[in-house]
Design an enzyme around this catalytic site. Structure first.
Site, PDB file in Angstrom:
ATOM      1  CG  ASP A  15      -1.959  -1.095   1.175  1.00  0.00           C
ATOM      2  OD1 ASP A  15      -2.068  -1.768   0.127  1.00  0.00           O
ATOM      3  OD2 ASP A  15      -2.673  -1.284   2.179  1.00  0.00           O
ATOM      4  CB  ALA A  44      -1.631  -9.915   2.768  1.00  0.00           C
ATOM      5  CG  ASN A  45      -4.941  -6.072   4.526  1.00  0.00           C
ATOM      6  OD1 ASN A  45      -3.744  -5.990   4.738  1.00  0.00           O
ATOM      7  ND2 ASN A  45      -5.609  -5.191   3.798  1.00  0.00           N
ATOM      8  CD  GLU A 140      -7.471  -6.266  -3.514  1.00  0.00           C
ATOM      9  OE1 GLU A 140      -7.737  -5.064  -3.426  1.00  0.00           O
ATOM     10  OE2 GLU A 140      -6.591  -6.825  -2.826  1.00  0.00           O
ATOM     11  CB  THR A 214     -19.492  -4.615   6.698  1.00  0.00           C
ATOM     12  OG1 THR A 214     -19.052  -4.376   5.357  1.00  0.00           O
ATOM     13  CG2 THR A 214     -19.082  -6.009   7.117  1.00  0.00           C
ATOM     14  N   GLY A 219     -22.340  -0.598  11.976  1.00  0.00           N
ATOM     15  CA  GLY A 219     -22.356  -2.004  12.366  1.00  0.00           C
ATOM     16  C   GLY A 219     -22.525  -2.924  11.176  1.00  0.00           C
ATOM     17  CB  THR A 244      -6.995   1.437   4.971  1.00  0.00           C
ATOM     18  OG1 THR A 244      -7.059   2.757   4.445  1.00  0.00           O
ATOM     19  CG2 THR A 244      -6.469   0.483   3.907  1.00  0.00           C
ATOM     20  CB  ALA A 245      -7.301  -3.153   6.233  1.00  0.00           C
ATOM     21  CB  ALA A 246     -12.349  -1.309   8.933  1.00  0.00           C
ATOM     22  N   GLY A 247     -12.744  -3.743   6.959  1.00  0.00           N
ATOM     23  CA  GLY A 247     -13.544  -4.880   6.484  1.00  0.00           C
ATOM     24  C   GLY A 247     -12.741  -6.169   6.483  1.00  0.00           C
ATOM     25  CG  ASP A 248      -9.378  -6.474   4.074  1.00  0.00           C
ATOM     26  OD1 ASP A 248     -10.312  -6.897   3.378  1.00  0.00           O
ATOM     27  OD2 ASP A 248      -8.537  -5.653   3.655  1.00  0.00           O
ATOM     28  N   GLY A 283      -3.077   2.478   8.641  1.00  0.00           N
ATOM     29  CA  GLY A 283      -2.564   1.430   7.769  1.00  0.00           C
ATOM     30  C   GLY A 283      -3.398   0.172   7.788  1.00  0.00           C
TER      31      GLY A 283
HETATM   32  O1  RIB Z   1      -9.080  -3.621   2.004  1.00  0.00           O
HETATM   33  C1  RIB Z   1      -7.945  -2.808   2.098  1.00  0.00           C
HETATM   34  C2  RIB Z   1      -6.932  -3.201   1.079  1.00  0.00           C
HETATM   35  O2  RIB Z   1      -7.466  -2.953  -0.210  1.00  0.00           O
HETATM   36  C3  RIB Z   1      -5.637  -2.417   1.130  1.00  0.00           C
HETATM   37  O3  RIB Z   1      -4.676  -2.975   1.992  1.00  0.00           O
HETATM   38  C4  RIB Z   1      -5.209  -2.392  -0.327  1.00  0.00           C
HETATM   39  O4  RIB Z   1      -4.091  -3.186  -0.591  1.00  0.00           O
HETATM   40  C5  RIB Z   1      -6.412  -2.866  -1.125  1.00  0.00           C
HETATM   41  O5  RIB Z   1      -6.220  -4.122  -1.592  1.00  0.00           O
END
Ligand code: RIB
Length: 304
Positions: A15, A44-45, A140, A214, A219, A244-248, A283
């Protein structure tokens, strides 16, 4: 019994993050406050989120032959994720170009790089999926490998979790193999053509066994039983630094809780707490909480 094995079939991206007061409009240039390179990628997240939440995690994917590839692999290793099935391909790793504004909102452009080379599973990949409890996927990687992963997992009785992001129309044959579909509200609307959340959830629950939409700071909504049952779960209120990446984080933690045998409501509350912690930190991968943090989390004391 050891920690449940969760396999993630998904992306790894570096990122490239610009922190700004406000995101530029079309055709506009703004001056940023800071630039960071932060390991991410939806796959990866989710792998790191699940590992930190307590699972034994393996990843299937690809990085390039560049320095980003080294850093992305090192990041997974640091969290104990098994990367034996992550290919190293000639050329660039995936990158995500992210603008984060002062309210923690982001806009992202993903350039797939090595992720785009993962078009099919090897026999070793399939064996790994078959011995897992859960398979986590996002969009992705090329759709062909996502469909193949779902087919292998479904045949072996492995629970399939799919985050349909970045949003794209999906074949019914794929959705019917999904045990837990975790779209955000935009993805749910795109998949169904229905902007009413409850109706979109019901339509999707007619195909997937469980649908969790989500809703960011509102909520999430669980819809099951072909649309006959729904359960809203409130968000934990925090002051966002970076969403960023809260959903992951949510999806990785949800899979761990379900794999441990928690009921749906408890699992969703666990995932909601994990996601809340992640938005208080900058991040993607560095923002993910460890298990003891999720268990100890008290809303309103996140900055302490
Ligand atoms: O969901 C967040 C991610 O989306 C980021 O880390 C970015 O790499 C994108 O893939």
């Amino acid at each position: 019994m050891g920690a449940p094995l969760i396999t993630v079939l998904g992306s790894l991206n570096m990122d490239l993050v610009a922190l700004v007061d406000r995101a530029p409009l079309q055709g506009e240039t703004v001056t940023g406050r800071e630039f960071r390179t932060i390991p991410g990628g939806k796959g990866a997240n989710q792998a790191i989120a699940a590992a930190r939440a307590g699972a034994s995690v393996a990843m299937i994917g690809a990085v390039g032959s560049d320095a980003f590839g080294d850093q992305l692999l090192a990041t997974l290793h640091a969290d104990g994720v098994d990367t034996a099935r992550v290919r190293r391909t000639p050329g660039a790793s995936g990158t995500a170009h992210i603008v984060v504004d002062s309210a923690g909102r982001n806009a992202i452009v993903v350039v797939p790089g090595a992720n785009g080379t993962v078009t099919a599973l090897t026999e070793d990949d399939k064996d790994l999926i078959r011995k897992s409890r859960f398979l986590l996927m996002q969009l992705e990687l090329p759709l062909s490998v996502v469909e193949e992963g779902a087919a292998v997992a479904a045949e072996a009785g492995v629970t399939v979790v799919l985050t349909p992001a970045p949003a794209q129309p999906l074949p019914e044959s794929l959705l019917r193999r999904v045990d837990w579909l975790v779209p955000n509200e935009h993805e749910a609307a795109l998949l169904t053509g229905e902007s009413d959340l409850t109706k979109a959830g019901c339509m999707l629950a007619g195909l997937c066994r469980n649908v969790v939409i989500t809703l960011g700071s509102e909520g999430c909504l669980l819809v099951t039983g072909g649309g006959r049952r729904s359960l809203p779960v409130d968000a934990v209120k925090v002051t966002p630094v970076d969403t960023t990446a809260a959903g992951d984080t949510f999806t990785g933690a949800l899979a761990v809780a379900l794999a441990e045998g928690k009921g749906a409501e408890d699992a969703l509350r666990f995932a909601t707490r994990a996601a809340a912690i992640s938005v208080t930190r900058l991040g993607a991968s560095p923002s993910m909480p460890w298990r003891k943090e999720i268990d100890a989390f008290q809303p309103g004391r996140e900055g302490l």
